[in-house]
Each structure stands twice: as structure tokens, then as C-alpha cells.
Scaffold this motif. Structure first.
Motif, PDB file in Angstrom:
ATOM      1  N   THR A 199      42.077  41.254  47.483  1.00  0.00           N
ATOM      2  CA  THR A 199      42.350  42.443  46.673  1.00  0.00           C
ATOM      3  C   THR A 199      41.077  42.871  45.947  1.00  0.00           C
ATOM      4  OG1 THR A 199      44.466  41.346  46.243  1.00  0.00           O
ATOM      5  CG2 THR A 199      43.990  43.341  44.958  1.00  0.00           C
ATOM      6  N   PRO A 200      40.751  44.183  45.951  1.00  0.00           N
ATOM      7  CA  PRO A 200      39.573  44.639  45.207  1.00  0.00           C
ATOM      8  C   PRO A 200      39.645  44.169  43.747  1.00  0.00           C
ATOM      9  CG  PRO A 200      40.482  46.421  46.526  1.00  0.00           C
ATOM     10  CD  PRO A 200      41.431  45.266  46.663  1.00  0.00           C
ATOM     11  N   THR A 201      38.547  43.595  43.290  1.00  0.00           N
ATOM     12  CA  THR A 201      38.535  42.941  41.982  1.00  0.00           C
ATOM     13  C   THR A 201      37.383  43.475  41.148  1.00  0.00           C
ATOM     14  OG1 THR A 201      39.490  40.957  42.975  1.00  0.00           O
ATOM     15  CG2 THR A 201      38.367  40.664  40.870  1.00  0.00           C
ATOM     16  N   SER A 202      37.660  43.777  39.879  1.00  0.00           N
ATOM     17  CA  SER A 202      36.565  44.200  39.013  1.00  0.00           C
ATOM     18  C   SER A 202      36.710  43.554  37.652  1.00  0.00           C
ATOM     19  CB  SER A 202      36.528  45.720  38.878  1.00  0.00           C
ATOM     20  OG  SER A 202      37.800  46.190  38.525  1.00  0.00           O
ATOM     21  N   SER A 203      35.585  43.486  36.948  1.00  0.00           N
ATOM     22  CA  SER A 203      35.620  42.898  35.613  1.00  0.00           C
ATOM     23  C   SER A 203      35.316  43.996  34.604  1.00  0.00           C
ATOM     24  CB  SER A 203      34.642  41.723  35.596  1.00  0.00           C
ATOM     25  OG  SER A 203      33.706  41.838  34.590  1.00  0.00           O
ATOM     26  N   ILE A 204      36.100  44.041  33.551  1.00  0.00           N
ATOM     27  CA  ILE A 204      36.015  45.144  32.577  1.00  0.00           C
ATOM     28  C   ILE A 204      35.909  44.566  31.163  1.00  0.00           C
ATOM     29  CG2 ILE A 204      37.231  47.157  31.621  1.00  0.00           C
ATOM     30  CD1 ILE A 204      38.463  47.671  34.321  1.00  0.00           C
ATOM     31  N   ALA A 205      34.991  45.112  30.385  1.00  0.00           N
ATOM     32  CA  ALA A 205      34.765  44.615  29.022  1.00  0.00           C
ATOM     33  C   ALA A 205      36.036  44.777  28.185  1.00  0.00           C
ATOM     34  CB  ALA A 205      33.611  45.379  28.388  1.00  0.00           C
ATOM     35  N   PRO A 206      36.265  43.826  27.243  1.00  0.00           N
ATOM     36  CA  PRO A 206      37.504  43.837  26.445  1.00  0.00           C
ATOM     37  C   PRO A 206      37.796  45.189  25.801  1.00  0.00           C
ATOM     38  CG  PRO A 206      36.207  41.880  25.953  1.00  0.00           C
ATOM     39  CD  PRO A 206      35.400  42.700  26.916  1.00  0.00           C
TER      40      PRO A 206
END
Ligand code: TXA
Ligand code: MG
Length: 326
Positions: A233-240
């Protein structure tokens, strides 16, 4: 191939069976404290070659030799520097891999083009038992298809490699949950080439000299590729501070979003949310299991709340960067 056996490490008979399969040239996934490893007998070139086929790993990506006795460094390395003995004494058995100048008896299949050999003595009693029962070292890359999420349970192993390996020896969930720290001791200055639970400061304090942290240096490890440890699954990290707004925007656009968070509770409308610890060790132990479970939840997006920017989280940032790379 035939069906993959699930063996139970609590039964001594099954440990013997796992060792016998290895002696017969078969592949067996074994628990270690970091992640499950796909073990093959170092004394059997055909078995070592089969590891690459089962994982669909390109030949040339070197493998870690797993020892049950630090003295065996003398067998695999031409010379064992004082630094290696000191680190082994402080951290073995445990989640630390040492790169040493390789002995000619270490085949190119194991080391690739590298002039170094990677060795580690794992802390998991089942791994040690298997190696001792076999009576030889095993190579053991993480027991996942190439590029995918590393396995921290026997179920994860079966989800990726069922039918491609002879057996998985179930020893429960891994307690560390991230791959070992790799430190290169073959050069002038000890250099971390893959960050892990044991950080450069801990290594430096045992050695009484500076240790280069992973960074620009980690390009030097063959197999240390940008895309790795990836969910399908496409995965991204996002700042809080941006998590809520960006997840809401995805949901408005019709996405099925799963969120892995530790501090900022996700907004209404997410399909799944999993909370991990604010403590890096506990977070790491659960991280791959959480990714596996989100990856199986038929989501269109996995969003990970970016962990704190802090040395204690360096290994997690490293894995996260690779999991999110496209
Ligand atoms: O915690 C761990 O280290 C786990 C468990 C199963 O022990 N094993 C593991 O193996 O993570 P693997 O193959 O997934 O990752 C090993 C990495 C390779 O990708 C490569 O970067 C590095 O170790 N490596 C191994 N041998 C090397 C060598 N001779 N020279 C340079 N890098 C090497
Ligand atoms: Mg791996």
C-alpha cells in the motif's frame, strides 16, 4: 515446492527437525531477537544460493553469518581487530552485526563483491540452539520477499514465503523488532552502515573512540537500497502538526486511510488507526507488525505520523524513509 511446515520452538524435537532440514540443504526461517531470519547452512553453497531465489533477492547482496560463539569470528575473518572483541563482549549475544576483513573461506555468494564479512551472534535462545544443533553457522537475511516489510512473527514469514521454504520455526514475536545495527570495523574509523537499536554513542563509549554514525556512509553497504521494507500500500509519513488536515483531505478525496500514530490522534473517518508507543524501543518492537497489519487492511493509503527527530529514533527514521520511498 511442498507446503511450508510450521514448527514449534518450545518442542525440542522441532528444534532438532529444523537443524536436520538445514543440514539437508533446506531453508528454515528462525526467530531472532531482531526479526525472523531465513536460515541456510553456510556449509552448503546450494542452500545459500536458494536463499536468493526464495527471497527473490539479487545475487550480490551480501548475507550476515550468524554465530553461536564469538570465537568463530576467527574462522570467518582474516584478522579480528581488538574493537570487534570489545564490542562482542559488550553487546553479544545481541542486535549488533560486525563487518570484518573477510577470510578467503567466506564464499562470494555470502559476501558479494565485498572484501568484508558480516557476523552477528543473535540473542534469541532458539536461534542459538539451532546453530549449535546444526554444528555450523547459518546465513540469515530477514525472512521476507526482497524489498518487503521484515517479519517479526511466524505468521509474517508465512504470509511472504509460504511454499517457498521448508519450514518456519515459531518462537513468538521478536522483542527488538528492527534489524541489527551494522558497524564496519574494517577501516580506520568504526562506521555504522545500518542504524539499529544500538546507537553510535553506545558503541563509542565501549570503544573509547569516535564512531561515525550512519548517514552518507550507508550508501556504501551493498543491499542498502533506497526502497526497502515496503508495504504494498502506498505509504507516506506526515509531521504531527499536519497529520489531521492531510488525512482529512485524503478522506474527502475518497481514500481509505490507515494511520499509524503515537501522539496526534487521527481525525474521524479514517478506516483504521493504530497507536504505537512514544518510547522508541517499544515503538520499534511493534513497528513492522503494525505495518503488516495495515498492509492487509485493503487501504488505499497508509499514513505514518513522523516520529520525533532525535538520535534515539534514528533507526526508525531510516526504515521509515525506505518504507515511504517511491
Ligand atoms: O537483525 C538482522 O541483522 C537480521 C536478523 C535475521 O539477524 N538480518 C538481516 O539481514 O537484516 P539482511 O540480509 O536483511 O540485511 C543484511 C544487510 C545487507 O543488506 C547488507 O547491507 C549488509 O547487511 N551486509 C551483509 N554482509 C555485508 C558485507 N559483507 N559487506 C557489506 N555489507 C554487508
Ligand atoms: Mg532485510
Amino acid at each position: 515446492m511442498t507446503q511450508t511446515l510450521r514448527l514449534d520452538s518450545a518442542q525440542p524435537e522441532h528444534i532438532r527437525q529444523a537443524a536436520q532440514l538445514l543440514a539437508d540443504g533446506q531453508l528454515v526461517a528462525i526467530p531472532t531477537e531482531t526479526v525472523y531470519g531465513l536460515a541456510a547452512d553456510t556449509g552448503n553453497a546450494g542452500a545459500v544460493r536458494a536463499v536468493f531465489a526464495a527471497k527473490q533477492r539479487p545475487i550480490g547482496h551480501p548475507l550476515i553469518v550468524h554465530l553461536a560463539d564469538p570465537e568463530r569470528m576467527n574462522h570467518w575473518a582474516t584478522s579480528v581487530p581488538e574493537t570487534a572483541w570489545r564490542l562482542a563482549e559488550a553487546f553479544w549475544p545481541g542486535p549488533l552485526t560486525l563487518l570484518l576483513p573477510k577470510h578467503e573461506r567466506a564464499s562470494e555468494l555470502i559476501t558479494g563483491a565485498s572484501d568484508r564479512i558480516a557476523v552477528r551472534m543473535p540473542r534469541h535462545p532458539v536461534a542459538l540452539d539451532v546453530i549449535r544443533t546444526l554444528g555450523r553457522e547459518v546465513v540469515a537475511p530477514s525472512a521476507n520477499p526482497y524489498g518487503r516489510i521484515s517479519p517479526t512473527t511466524a505468521d509474517h514469514v508465512l504470509a511472504g514465503l509460504s511454499g517457498k521454504i521448508a519450514a518456519v520455526l515459531d518462537g513468538g514475536a521478536c522483542t527488538v523488532g528492527l534489524e541489527s545495527t551494522i558497524v564496519d570495523l574494517s577501516g580506520e574509523r568504526p562506521t555504522v552502515v545500518r542504524p539499529g537499536l544500538i546507537g553510535p554513542d553506545q558503541l563509542a563509549s565501549v570503544l573509547g573512540r569516535p564512531v561515525t554514525a550512519a548517514g552518507a556512509a550507508n550508501i556504501a553497504a551493498p543491499g542498502n537500497v533506497k526502497r526497502h521494507y515496503q508495504p504494498k500500500t502506498p505509504t507516506s509519513s506526515i509531521a504531527p502538526e499536519r497529520l489531521s488536515a492531510e488525512v482529512q483531505a485524503l478522506i474527502r478525496a475518497g481514500a481509505r486511510v490507515g494511520v499509524l500514530w503515537y501522539r496526534s490522534a487521527p481525525p474521524e473517518g479514517v478506516t483504521t488507526a493504530l497507536q504505537l508507543s512514544q518510547q522508541p524501543g517499544d515503538y520499534a518492537r511493534m513497528f513492522y507488525a503494525a505495518l503488516h497489519s495495515l498492509d492487509q487492511a485493503s487501504l488505499s493509503h497508509i499514513v505514518i505520523e513522523t516520529p520525533p527527530v532525535d538520535d534515539a529514533w534514528a533507526a526508525l527514521h531510516d526504515r521509515l524513509r525506505r518504507a515511504c520511498a517511491r
